[in-house]
Design a protein around this motif. Structure first.
Motif: not given
Ligand SMILES: N[C@H](CCC[C@H](N)C(=O)O)C(=O)O
Length: 277
Positions: A11, A13, A70-73, A161, A194, A213, A220-221
């Motif tokens: 994932n 960025y 928020m973004c966990g990865n 999120n 998501n 989303r 991965a998320c």
């Molecule tokens: N990739 C991220 C999530 C991004 C979430 C984003 N897509 C939203 O909530 O709009 C994760 O590892 O949590």
């Protein structure tokens, strides 16, 4: 503008160190820099900033420019970046996000972070048609109807999120582009959502695929895997400790009774560059 490309189990960025850089228009930049042909190519943009209330602050923008809570990865990579680059030499350290302050425990090798355990906070269970923020804590296990031929039994969980979790028997039968996009934009999700499709192998292990989303299919998320851990327990399908297999790698999740969700996984720095546009 200098940037660093990092990923949490695929994932990926673009990260900008805003202790030293200024990003005037993160929405516009995220759309441009995320493009896999005309930009750097990524699932989005993450700004690493100073914070008044934590060791640092993270802002995450999806590939479509929308800002997520928020973004966990991503937060594992933020923790790795600030530690490895000596901006914050603490373990554990804290990161301010739109979903509150998160505490991250770092696992290092030769003084560099290789993985991390994140306290993802308390999940919020919600009814799809109620906006995520401040949603009532009510278990949802509803039928979401896309059209006369397609409906899904969904469990919706906010990790700050929004996440819509769907348990399936066979991940190969999915039309993730079509159905993921339709669910993301469904009118019952006023902030969009998501979407995660999950195959349970046994109560301690799942495989999941994600439509994010604002970014589409990702490898991965982390917030999604955390939501899957909660949804599995609520549906009596999985235990509170869970190993999740995602296309980009594995995450370990634990939803402590009546409390927080913890997510453990790798973080990698791939390259640095100069953005000239
Ligand atoms: N990739 C991220 C999530 C991004 C979430 C984003 N897509 C939203 O909530 O709009 C994760 O590892 O949590």
């Amino acid at each position: 503008m200098k940037f660093t490309k990092m990923h949490g189990i695929g994932n990926d960025y673009v990260y900008v160190n805003c202790f030293h850089e200024v990003v005037e228009d993160p929405v516009g930049l995220s759309k441009k820099i995320s493009d896999r042909h005309f930009g750097v190519g990524s699932d989005g943009l993450i700004l690493i900033l100073p914070s008044e209330i934590a060791d640092c602050k993270m802002r995450i923008f999806n590939a479509d420019g929308s800002e997520a809570q928020m973004c966990g990865n991503g937060i594992r990579c933020v923790a790795k970046y600030v530690y490895d680059h000596a901006l914050v030499r603490k373990n554990p350290l804290t990161v301010e996000t739109l979903a509150g302050i998160k505490t991250i425990e770092l696992y290092t090798k030769n003084e560099r972070v290789c993985s991390a355990r994140v306290n993802m906070g308390r999940p919020k269970l919600m009814r799809p048609e109620i906006p995520m923020v401040g949603a009532e804590t009510q278990v949802v296990d509803e039928m979401l109807v896309l059209n006369e031929n397609t409906s899904f039994r969904v469990t919706c969980v906010s990790m700050g999120n929004p996440h819509c979790v769907i348990f399936v028997d066979d991940l190969k039968q999915l039309h993730i582009e079509k159905d993921g996009k339709a669910i993301e934009h469904h009118r019952v999700f006023p902030e969009r959502t998501n979407v995660h499709f999950v195959k349970v192998h046994h109560p301690g292990e799942v495989t999941m695929v994600t439509w994010e989303r604002g970014s589409g299919i990702t490898l991965a998320c982390g917030t999604g895997a955390s939501a899957v851990c909660v949804a599995g327990v609520l549906n009596n399908l999985t235990e509170r400790k869970l190993l999740a297999h995602l296309p980009g790698g594995d995450l370990e999740l634990e939803w402590v009774e009546d409390e927080n969700v913890y997510m453990t996984g790798a973080a990698a720095e791939v390259f640095t560059g100069e953005w000239l546009l």
